[in-house]
Enzyme design. Structure first.
Site, PDB file in Angstrom:
ATOM      1  N   LYS A 147     -14.177  -2.295  -2.357  1.00 55.62           N
ATOM      2  CA  LYS A 147     -15.119  -2.766  -3.393  1.00 55.62           C
ATOM      3  C   LYS A 147     -15.475  -4.232  -3.190  1.00 55.62           C
ATOM      4  O   LYS A 147     -16.641  -4.621  -3.186  1.00 55.62           O
ATOM      5  CB  LYS A 147     -14.521  -2.593  -4.808  1.00 55.62           C
ATOM      6  CG  LYS A 147     -14.147  -1.172  -5.172  1.00 55.62           C
ATOM      7  CD  LYS A 147     -13.618  -1.084  -6.585  1.00 55.62           C
ATOM      8  CE  LYS A 147     -12.304  -1.831  -6.827  1.00 55.62           C
ATOM      9  NZ  LYS A 147     -11.144  -1.327  -6.071  1.00 55.62           N
ATOM     10  N   ARG A 160     -13.366   0.142 -15.456  1.00 59.75           N
ATOM     11  CA  ARG A 160     -12.468   1.111 -14.832  1.00 59.75           C
ATOM     12  C   ARG A 160     -11.723   1.989 -15.830  1.00 59.75           C
ATOM     13  O   ARG A 160     -10.806   2.712 -15.451  1.00 59.75           O
ATOM     14  CB  ARG A 160     -11.537   0.469 -13.810  1.00 59.75           C
ATOM     15  CG  ARG A 160     -10.548  -0.511 -14.281  1.00 59.75           C
ATOM     16  CD  ARG A 160      -9.633  -0.897 -13.113  1.00 59.75           C
ATOM     17  NE  ARG A 160     -10.055  -2.100 -12.438  1.00 59.75           N
ATOM     18  CZ  ARG A 160      -9.560  -2.534 -11.295  1.00 59.75           C
ATOM     19  NH1 ARG A 160      -8.632  -1.853 -10.678  1.00 59.75           N
ATOM     20  NH2 ARG A 160      -9.978  -3.653 -10.760  1.00 59.75           N
ATOM     21  N   ARG A 213      -3.879  -6.478   4.332  1.00 62.00           N
ATOM     22  CA  ARG A 213      -4.896  -7.349   3.713  1.00 62.00           C
ATOM     23  C   ARG A 213      -4.388  -8.780   3.574  1.00 62.00           C
ATOM     24  O   ARG A 213      -3.247  -9.025   3.246  1.00 62.00           O
ATOM     25  CB  ARG A 213      -5.276  -6.820   2.325  1.00 62.00           C
ATOM     26  CG  ARG A 213      -6.163  -7.838   1.600  1.00 62.00           C
ATOM     27  CD  ARG A 213      -6.902  -7.250   0.456  1.00 62.00           C
ATOM     28  NE  ARG A 213      -6.044  -6.778  -0.612  1.00 62.00           N
ATOM     29  CZ  ARG A 213      -6.515  -6.182  -1.700  1.00 62.00           C
ATOM     30  NH1 ARG A 213      -7.796  -5.978  -1.851  1.00 62.00           N
ATOM     31  NH2 ARG A 213      -5.683  -5.783  -2.630  1.00 62.00           N
ATOM     32  N   ARG A 253      -1.591 -10.715  -1.346  1.00 65.76           N
ATOM     33  CA  ARG A 253      -1.552 -10.563  -2.803  1.00 65.76           C
ATOM     34  C   ARG A 253      -0.208 -10.006  -3.242  1.00 65.76           C
ATOM     35  O   ARG A 253       0.343  -9.127  -2.617  1.00 65.76           O
ATOM     36  CB  ARG A 253      -2.686  -9.639  -3.262  1.00 65.76           C
ATOM     37  CG  ARG A 253      -3.903 -10.420  -3.695  1.00 65.76           C
ATOM     38  CD  ARG A 253      -5.103  -9.574  -3.919  1.00 65.76           C
ATOM     39  NE  ARG A 253      -4.917  -8.461  -4.841  1.00 65.76           N
ATOM     40  CZ  ARG A 253      -5.905  -7.663  -5.232  1.00 65.76           C
ATOM     41  NH1 ARG A 253      -7.131  -7.861  -4.783  1.00 65.76           N
ATOM     42  NH2 ARG A 253      -5.692  -6.672  -6.053  1.00 65.76           N
ATOM     43  N   ARG A 276      -0.689   1.342  -8.765  1.00 62.21           N
ATOM     44  CA  ARG A 276      -2.115   1.076  -9.011  1.00 62.21           C
ATOM     45  C   ARG A 276      -2.945   2.318  -8.692  1.00 62.21           C
ATOM     46  O   ARG A 276      -3.887   2.644  -9.414  1.00 62.21           O
ATOM     47  CB  ARG A 276      -2.581  -0.110  -8.144  1.00 62.21           C
ATOM     48  CG  ARG A 276      -2.092  -1.452  -8.671  1.00 62.21           C
ATOM     49  CD  ARG A 276      -2.121  -2.545  -7.612  1.00 62.21           C
ATOM     50  NE  ARG A 276      -3.433  -2.812  -7.080  1.00 62.21           N
ATOM     51  CZ  ARG A 276      -3.660  -3.387  -5.893  1.00 62.21           C
ATOM     52  NH1 ARG A 276      -2.641  -3.768  -5.129  1.00 62.21           N
ATOM     53  NH2 ARG A 276      -4.888  -3.611  -5.486  1.00 62.21           N
TER      54      ARG A 276
HETATM   55  P1  AP5 Z   1     -11.046  -4.819  -0.397  1.00 59.59           P
HETATM   56  O1  AP5 Z   1     -12.511  -4.996  -0.206  1.00 59.59           O
HETATM   57  O2  AP5 Z   1     -10.228  -6.002  -0.728  1.00 59.59           O
HETATM   58  O3  AP5 Z   1     -10.789  -3.603  -1.429  1.00 59.59           O
HETATM   59  P2  AP5 Z   1     -10.896  -3.550  -3.009  1.00 59.59           P
HETATM   60  O4  AP5 Z   1     -11.434  -2.208  -3.344  1.00 59.59           O
HETATM   61  O5  AP5 Z   1     -11.599  -4.741  -3.531  1.00 59.59           O
HETATM   62  O6  AP5 Z   1      -9.343  -3.573  -3.353  1.00 59.59           O
HETATM   63  P3  AP5 Z   1      -8.577  -4.291  -4.560  1.00 59.59           P
HETATM   64  O7  AP5 Z   1      -7.111  -4.206  -4.217  1.00 59.59           O
HETATM   65  O8  AP5 Z   1      -9.154  -5.613  -4.822  1.00 59.59           O
HETATM   66  O9  AP5 Z   1      -8.875  -3.300  -5.716  1.00 59.59           O
HETATM   67  P4  AP5 Z   1      -8.138  -3.228  -7.087  1.00 59.59           P
HETATM   68  O10 AP5 Z   1      -9.131  -2.494  -7.880  1.00 59.59           O
HETATM   69  O11 AP5 Z   1      -6.793  -2.634  -7.060  1.00 59.59           O
HETATM   70  O12 AP5 Z   1      -7.815  -4.741  -7.413  1.00 59.59           O
HETATM   71  P5  AP5 Z   1      -8.535  -5.795  -8.324  1.00 59.59           P
HETATM   72  O13 AP5 Z   1      -8.425  -7.114  -7.691  1.00 59.59           O
HETATM   73  O14 AP5 Z   1      -9.853  -5.308  -8.749  1.00 59.59           O
HETATM   74  O15 AP5 Z   1     -10.464  -4.126   0.937  1.00 59.59           O
HETATM   75  C1  AP5 Z   1      -9.079  -3.891   1.083  1.00 59.59           C
HETATM   76  C2  AP5 Z   1      -8.626  -4.167   2.531  1.00 59.59           C
HETATM   77  O16 AP5 Z   1      -9.210  -3.192   3.399  1.00 59.59           O
HETATM   78  C3  AP5 Z   1      -9.099  -5.536   3.069  1.00 59.59           C
HETATM   79  O17 AP5 Z   1      -8.111  -6.032   3.913  1.00 59.59           O
HETATM   80  C4  AP5 Z   1     -10.377  -5.210   3.833  1.00 59.59           C
HETATM   81  O18 AP5 Z   1     -10.616  -6.142   4.865  1.00 59.59           O
HETATM   82  C5  AP5 Z   1     -10.099  -3.804   4.352  1.00 59.59           C
HETATM   83  N1  AP5 Z   1     -11.269  -2.957   4.390  1.00 59.59           N
HETATM   84  C6  AP5 Z   1     -12.307  -2.906   3.489  1.00 59.59           C
HETATM   85  N2  AP5 Z   1     -13.211  -1.963   3.838  1.00 59.59           N
HETATM   86  C7  AP5 Z   1     -12.720  -1.386   4.989  1.00 59.59           C
HETATM   87  C8  AP5 Z   1     -13.184  -0.329   5.833  1.00 59.59           C
HETATM   88  N3  AP5 Z   1     -14.337   0.312   5.578  1.00 59.59           N
HETATM   89  N4  AP5 Z   1     -12.416   0.000   6.896  1.00 59.59           N
HETATM   90  C9  AP5 Z   1     -11.246  -0.655   7.152  1.00 59.59           C
HETATM   91  N5  AP5 Z   1     -10.757  -1.667   6.389  1.00 59.59           N
HETATM   92  C10 AP5 Z   1     -11.481  -2.026   5.324  1.00 59.59           C
HETATM   93  O19 AP5 Z   1      -7.575  -5.768  -9.590  1.00 59.59           O
HETATM   94  C11 AP5 Z   1      -6.252  -6.267  -9.499  1.00 59.59           C
HETATM   95  C12 AP5 Z   1      -5.524  -6.056 -10.803  1.00 59.59           C
HETATM   96  O20 AP5 Z   1      -6.215  -6.765 -11.844  1.00 59.59           O
HETATM   97  C13 AP5 Z   1      -5.466  -4.609 -11.306  1.00 59.59           C
HETATM   98  O21 AP5 Z   1      -4.377  -3.908 -10.754  1.00 59.59           O
HETATM   99  C14 AP5 Z   1      -5.316  -4.828 -12.807  1.00 59.59           C
HETATM  100  O22 AP5 Z   1      -4.010  -5.219 -13.141  1.00 59.59           O
HETATM  101  C15 AP5 Z   1      -6.238  -6.017 -13.056  1.00 59.59           C
HETATM  102  N6  AP5 Z   1      -7.617  -5.621 -13.330  1.00 59.59           N
HETATM  103  C16 AP5 Z   1      -8.712  -5.912 -12.584  1.00 59.59           C
HETATM  104  N7  AP5 Z   1      -9.816  -5.378 -13.133  1.00 59.59           N
HETATM  105  C17 AP5 Z   1      -9.418  -4.758 -14.267  1.00 59.59           C
HETATM  106  C18 AP5 Z   1     -10.110  -4.001 -15.263  1.00 59.59           C
HETATM  107  N8  AP5 Z   1     -11.428  -3.774 -15.185  1.00 59.59           N
HETATM  108  N9  AP5 Z   1      -9.379  -3.490 -16.294  1.00 59.59           N
HETATM  109  C19 AP5 Z   1      -8.037  -3.706 -16.388  1.00 59.59           C
HETATM  110  N10 AP5 Z   1      -7.335  -4.400 -15.473  1.00 59.59           N
HETATM  111  C20 AP5 Z   1      -8.021  -4.921 -14.413  1.00 59.59           C
HETATM  112 MG    MG Z   2     -11.033  -6.369  -4.771  1.00 59.30          MG
END
Ligand code: AP5
Ligand code: MG
Length: 212
Positions: free
Chosen positions: A13, A88, A127, A160, A171
């Protein structure tokens, strides 16, 4: 263009949102990045969110909804945007619908990046992220030019705290609990587009662009 990116942790994402925001000059809203920044700055919201994030649990809906409302009510709110990791839960989707109605903004699409759980665990263990500008890298799939430094701003890359395997599994399970109702919500509005997120980054990007 007004997009929502939906997908499990590590589905890409953030990677795709950054590319889309650069290509189409979209505002990029990542609730994960906003929350990590709040923790870094030790704000009230950051202190409230920290224990949930550390355990891989969702931060309460009210807290994230409020953060988004605040940004959309600010003076420099963008007309076009990509949402990364929000909404989400169904409660967040309902809150966001209401906000968009108030602002007279329609969504273009809700794009789901489909990636199997095992691939997710593999991706997140490699990552690295930049705590300064939030750019994301991968030791194998998207290595930074200099081993441990950010290509964009030069800051030292970090892993992270919530990318350890047991936290990633939690998660993922929370994602699966909430995802169906969120998908159904946007499907019923005719906005849902699902695509294979396992292909290389540039290919996934091209497919999102083609789909729009
Ligand atoms: P990356 O692009 O970083 O993936 P991502 O989908 O952004 O992953 P996140 O871990 O950020 O998602 P998340 O939803 O768990 O965390 P968030 O920060 O939103 O890619 C991942 C890796 O793969 C990278 O190394 C990249 O280079 C590689 N990659 C990407 N595409 C690729 C491909 N096509 N092929 C190969 N490799 C690839 O949330 C964190 C925490 O915050 C949550 O757990 C929760 O506690 C809280 N939170 C955030 N938003 C909310 C919400 N809306 N409601 C409640 N709690 C929330
Ligand atoms: Mg992310």
């Amino acid at each position: 263009m007004r997009l929502i990116l939906i997908g499990p942790p590590g589905s890409g994402k953030g990677t795709q949102a950054k590319l889309l925001s650069q290509r189409f000059a979209l505002g990029h809203f990542s609730t994960g990045d906003i929350l990590r920044e709040a923790i870094h700055l030790n704000t009230t919201a950051g202190r409230q969110a920290q224990p949930f994030i550390a355990k891989g649990q969702l931060v309460p809906d009210d807290l994230v909804n409020e953060m988004i409302v605040e940004r959309f009510h600010s003076q420099n709110r963008p007309e076009k945007f990509v949402m990364d990791g929000y909404p989400r839960t169904l409660a967040q989707a309902a809150s966001f619908d209401q906000l968009l109605r108030q602002m007279f903004l329609d969504l273009t699409a809700a794009v789901v990046l489909v990636v199997p759980d095992d691939e997710i665990v593999r991706r997140l263990s490699g990552r690295r992220y930049c705590p300064k500008c939030q750019a994301t890298f991968h030791t194998v799939f998207k290595p930074p030019r200099r081993a441990e430094d950010c290509d964009d701003c030069g800051a030292g890359l970090e892993q992270r705290q919530d990318d350890q395997e047991n936290t990633v599994r939690r998660r993922l399970s929370i994602y699966h609990q909430n995802n169906k109702s969120v998908r159904d919500h946007y499907r019923s509005q005719g906005l849902l587009r699902e695509l294979d997120g396992t292909e290389p980054i540039e290919k996934v990007f091209a497919k999102i662009v083609a789909l729009l």
